[in-house]
Design a protein around this motif. Structure first.
Motif, PDB file in Angstrom:
ATOM      1  N   ARG A 469      -5.907  16.977 -73.665  1.00 36.31           N
ATOM      2  CA  ARG A 469      -5.071  17.798 -74.545  1.00 36.31           C
ATOM      3  C   ARG A 469      -5.050  19.251 -74.069  1.00 36.31           C
ATOM      4  NH1 ARG A 469      -7.884  16.224 -80.109  1.00 36.31           N
ATOM      5  NH2 ARG A 469      -9.639  16.412 -78.656  1.00 36.31           N
ATOM      6  N   ALA A 470      -6.214  19.726 -73.613  1.00 35.06           N
ATOM      7  CA  ALA A 470      -6.272  21.082 -73.079  1.00 35.06           C
ATOM      8  C   ALA A 470      -5.465  21.190 -71.797  1.00 35.06           C
ATOM      9  CB  ALA A 470      -7.720  21.488 -72.829  1.00 35.06           C
ATOM     10  N   GLU A 471      -5.500  20.132 -70.993  1.00 40.78           N
ATOM     11  CA  GLU A 471      -4.775  20.155 -69.719  1.00 40.78           C
ATOM     12  C   GLU A 471      -3.276  20.324 -69.944  1.00 40.78           C
ATOM     13  OE1 GLU A 471      -4.729  17.742 -65.477  1.00 40.78           O
ATOM     14  OE2 GLU A 471      -5.563  16.793 -67.267  1.00 40.78           O
ATOM     15  N   ARG A 472      -2.742  19.655 -70.984  1.00 41.41           N
ATOM     16  CA  ARG A 472      -1.311  19.809 -71.295  1.00 41.41           C
ATOM     17  C   ARG A 472      -1.003  21.251 -71.704  1.00 41.41           C
ATOM     18  NH1 ARG A 472      -2.102  14.567 -73.402  1.00 41.41           N
ATOM     19  NH2 ARG A 472      -2.491  15.367 -75.501  1.00 41.41           N
ATOM     20  N   ARG A 473      -1.900  21.820 -72.485  1.00 36.32           N
ATOM     21  CA  ARG A 473      -1.724  23.211 -72.906  1.00 36.32           C
ATOM     22  C   ARG A 473      -1.797  24.150 -71.694  1.00 36.32           C
ATOM     23  NH1 ARG A 473      -6.043  25.892 -74.953  1.00 36.32           N
ATOM     24  NH2 ARG A 473      -6.967  23.876 -75.493  1.00 36.32           N
ATOM     25  N   PHE A 474      -2.727  23.865 -70.782  1.00 37.79           N
ATOM     26  CA  PHE A 474      -2.860  24.672 -69.577  1.00 37.79           C
ATOM     27  C   PHE A 474      -1.594  24.581 -68.726  1.00 37.79           C
ATOM     28  CE2 PHE A 474      -7.809  24.415 -69.232  1.00 37.79           C
ATOM     29  CZ  PHE A 474      -7.916  24.988 -70.487  1.00 37.79           C
ATOM     30  N   GLU A 475      -1.063  23.380 -68.603  1.00 40.33           N
ATOM     31  CA  GLU A 475       0.145  23.189 -67.793  1.00 40.33           C
ATOM     32  C   GLU A 475       1.325  23.954 -68.381  1.00 40.33           C
ATOM     33  OE1 GLU A 475       0.471  18.986 -67.751  1.00 40.33           O
ATOM     34  OE2 GLU A 475      -0.881  18.713 -66.027  1.00 40.33           O
ATOM     35  N   GLN A 476       1.415  23.980 -69.707  1.00 37.36           N
ATOM     36  CA  GLN A 476       2.499  24.720 -70.351  1.00 37.36           C
ATOM     37  C   GLN A 476       2.383  26.215 -70.061  1.00 37.36           C
ATOM     38  OE1 GLN A 476       2.127  23.593 -74.451  1.00 37.36           O
ATOM     39  NE2 GLN A 476       3.187  21.643 -74.170  1.00 37.36           N
ATOM     40  N   ARG A 477       1.138  26.741 -70.154  1.00 35.67           N
ATOM     41  CA  ARG A 477       0.966  28.164 -69.876  1.00 35.67           C
ATOM     42  C   ARG A 477       1.233  28.458 -68.404  1.00 35.67           C
ATOM     43  NH1 ARG A 477      -3.313  31.897 -72.666  1.00 35.67           N
ATOM     44  NH2 ARG A 477      -1.515  31.939 -74.065  1.00 35.67           N
ATOM     45  N   MET A 478       0.765  27.593 -67.516  1.00 34.39           N
ATOM     46  CA  MET A 478       1.000  27.811 -66.092  1.00 34.39           C
ATOM     47  C   MET A 478       2.497  27.815 -65.787  1.00 34.39           C
ATOM     48  SD  MET A 478      -0.267  28.409 -63.098  1.00 34.39           S
ATOM     49  CE  MET A 478      -1.895  27.779 -62.660  1.00 34.39           C
ATOM     50  N   ALA A 479       3.232  26.898 -66.407  1.00 36.44           N
ATOM     51  CA  ALA A 479       4.683  26.855 -66.201  1.00 36.44           C
ATOM     52  C   ALA A 479       5.336  28.131 -66.722  1.00 36.44           C
ATOM     53  CB  ALA A 479       5.270  25.630 -66.894  1.00 36.44           C
ATOM     54  N   GLN A 480       4.875  28.603 -67.885  1.00 38.75           N
ATOM     55  CA  GLN A 480       5.403  29.856 -68.434  1.00 38.75           C
ATOM     56  C   GLN A 480       5.140  31.012 -67.482  1.00 38.75           C
ATOM     57  OE1 GLN A 480       3.252  31.245 -71.840  1.00 38.75           O
ATOM     58  NE2 GLN A 480       4.501  33.093 -72.090  1.00 38.75           N
ATOM     59  N   LEU A 481       3.926  31.085 -66.954  1.00 39.07           N
ATOM     60  CA  LEU A 481       3.565  32.185 -66.066  1.00 39.07           C
ATOM     61  C   LEU A 481       4.347  32.122 -64.758  1.00 39.07           C
ATOM     62  CD1 LEU A 481      -0.300  32.252 -66.638  1.00 39.07           C
ATOM     63  CD2 LEU A 481       1.350  33.981 -67.372  1.00 39.07           C
ATOM     64  N   ARG A 482       4.566  30.927 -64.258  1.00 42.34           N
ATOM     65  CA  ARG A 482       5.347  30.804 -63.022  1.00 42.34           C
ATOM     66  C   ARG A 482       6.783  31.253 -63.244  1.00 42.34           C
ATOM     67  NH1 ARG A 482       2.689  25.022 -61.201  1.00 42.34           N
ATOM     68  NH2 ARG A 482       1.045  25.903 -59.878  1.00 42.34           N
ATOM     69  N   ARG A 483       7.341  30.933 -64.414  1.00 44.85           N
ATOM     70  CA  ARG A 483       8.701  31.410 -64.717  1.00 44.85           C
ATOM     71  C   ARG A 483       8.720  32.935 -64.794  1.00 44.85           C
ATOM     72  NH1 ARG A 483       8.585  26.967 -68.336  1.00 44.85           N
ATOM     73  NH2 ARG A 483       8.082  28.387 -70.063  1.00 44.85           N
TER      74      ARG A 483
END
Length: 506
Positions: A469-483
């Motif tokens: 569950r944390a990994e999904r949250r991490f992926e969302q933040r990483m995607a936001q930061l990359r954008r």
């Protein structure tokens, strides 16, 4: 050099008097002939770019140690500012208010809705309406897009250059190191700023007009703005030479502008308040804090022109005594006075906070927790109380309880970077390094350093055994930061990324 510095000061709208044109105003100026200076089509920088510049300037101010970072004071100035902004023509705009740790009388608006108020201005205000009048004026600069128009003079400069120049002058104005700051600004191509910035005089008249409307609709006495103008104008008449603040020497008020503001305030309808007890408590806190740091003499700040009850005036005297004890590390004496005040007036949160924090400083953690819990029942949603309580729980190694409080803090709008850092500390102490890096990424994101945030997320993903569950949250933040990173101009990427240049990466 002086012309460059004045142009830069005009750019950021330093002070409610900003604008070289105000020095020559006459009674023939017709405010009804003002153009609509808030036309968004005139913007040179997009709202996203303005926000990025403003956030970077605020980070540099904080890093230079020029910001008064006191949660109780910050919560107050945010609450007043957001209340005013809600009655502006752009209530959905991003606004952030902060206090400069300076005794000078000053206020300014930055790109992106960031508004700074000097501590000295709050101390110079006799009533809350006077402070609110200044803040409403600066909010008007934001709603009318005055800064975007002034930034037109920097058309050839990039985002990082603009932020560096403005920050350099702001830091210089507080530290007195103007030569170094000007050298830095010049090296950042600041010669482009030497031409006079247009519209400034008209901006000030419009900000007065719009500010009085905001002030009135927010329920403050619109005469507060006029009284503060008159106070500053009197200062120009009775002070001269080096003793006069540079702000007033450079941008004096005109009688016509004061008259125009008074006429508009006289026409305002409705019920208006002049002050609140909270204003006087915060003013005393700043007064004692700056005196303890040697920035000014401790002064008697009695409520002026206020219907506040006599008993509260006496409480203010006791509150000042308690604060002096607190800031001079006489915590037992401070806690004693705060306890008396809190028991006498349980509806004033500042007394509970002072009592609890001074008990913590004496390592009386159980007593402090009792005071915090009592205050939490009285003020369940107060941000300052939640932060202070969370810090004390961390000090008591009550990490789980601290996390519950902190989770409520970081979910609130207008989260402060330090709240993410507290979350990072809590998770680190529990051995949850991935979560700690995740919240440090949030800390850097709030400060506008996308590269540092990406680095923290890479460290988070490098930790073993991440919860799905944390990994999904991490992926969302990483995607936001990359954008966010992809949207940054190359010059901003280069400023944030300290690694050797790689054309493919840039």
């Amino acid at each position: 050099m002086r012309a460059l510095r004045q142009s830069l000061l005009s750019l950021v709208g330093i002070g409610l008097l900003a604008g070289a044109g105000t020095a020559h105003g006459g009674s023939g100026f017709d405010i009804s002939q003002l153009p609509n200076l808030g036309d968004a089509s005139s913007q040179i920088f997009s709202p996203r770019e303005e926000a990025r510049i403003g956030k970077d300037i605020v980070r540099q101010i904080r890093d230079a140690g020029l910001m008064l970072e006191d949660p109780d004071v910050e919560e107050y100035i945010q609450s007043v500012g957001q209340h005013l902004a809600a009655h502006s023509s752009r209530p959905g705009e991003h606004y952030r208010f902060f206090i400069m740790r300076s005794d000078g009388i000053n206020a300014f608006a930055l790109p992106g809705g960031y508004i700074g108020i000097n501590a000295g201005l709050i101390l110079a205000a006799d009533t809350e309406a006077e402070l609110a009048g200044v803040m409403a004026h600066e909010i008007a600069h934001v709603t009318q897009r005055h800064i975007a128009r002034q930034m037109d003079a920097m058309r050839g400069s990039g985002l990082a250059t603009v932020g560096a120049m403005i920050a350099a002058v702001l830091v210089a104005s507080q530290t007195g190191n103007s030569d170094a700051a000007m050298a830095g600004a010049l090296s950042a191509q600041a010669l482009q700023m030497q031409r006079q910035i247009n519209y400034t005089r008209a901006h000030e008249y419009e900000a007065d007009r719009v500010g009085i409307r905001i002030l009135t609709e927010a329920g403050f006495d619109p005469q507060g703005m006029v009284r503060f103008f008159e106070k500053l104008h009197r200062q120009t008449q009775h002070t001269a030479g080096a003793a006069m603040p540079e702000y007033l020497r450079t941008h004096p008020l005109t009688s016509s502008r004061i008259t125009e503001a008074r006429n508009r305030a006289d026409e305002a309808d409705g019920e208006h308040r002049d002050s609140s007890r909270r204003f006087y408590l915060i003013r005393e806190r700043i007064n004692a804090q700056m005196a303890a740091r040697g920035q000014r003499e401790l002064v008697r700040l009695n409520p002026a022109r206020s219907p506040l009850e006599l008993d509260f005036t006496h409480q203010l005297e006791r509150y000042q005594q308690a604060l002096v004890h607190q800031f001079r590390s006489r915590h037992e004496q401070a806690a004693h006075i705060f306890s008396q005040l809190a028991n006498a007036s349980p509806d004033i949160i500042s007394y509970h906070l002072g009592w609890a924090e001074n008990l913590v400083s004496q390592d009386k953690m159980e007593e402090a927790q009792e005071v915090y819990e009592r205050a939490a029942r009285l003020f369940p949603n107060n941000e300052t109380l939640m932060e202070s309580y969370a810090r004390s729980l961390l000090d008591m190694n009550e990490i789980g309880a601290a996390l519950k409080v902190l989770e409520r803090l970081v979910e609130r709008p207008g989260v402060q970077p330090r709240h993410h850092r507290l979350m990072a500390r809590a998770h680190s102490e529990m051995g949850r390094q991935a979560e700690s890096h995740y919240h440090m990424a949030g800390f850097h994101l709030e400060q506008g350093n996308i590269f540092a945030a990406l680095t923290q997320m890479q460290l988070a993903f490098a930790q073993p055994q991440i919860d799905p569950r944390a990994e999904r949250r991490f992926e969302q933040r990483m995607a936001q930061l990359r954008r966010e990173w992809e949207m940054l101009p190359q010059e901003v990427r280069r400023a944030q990324d300290p690694r050797p240049r790689n054309p493919e990466r840039d």
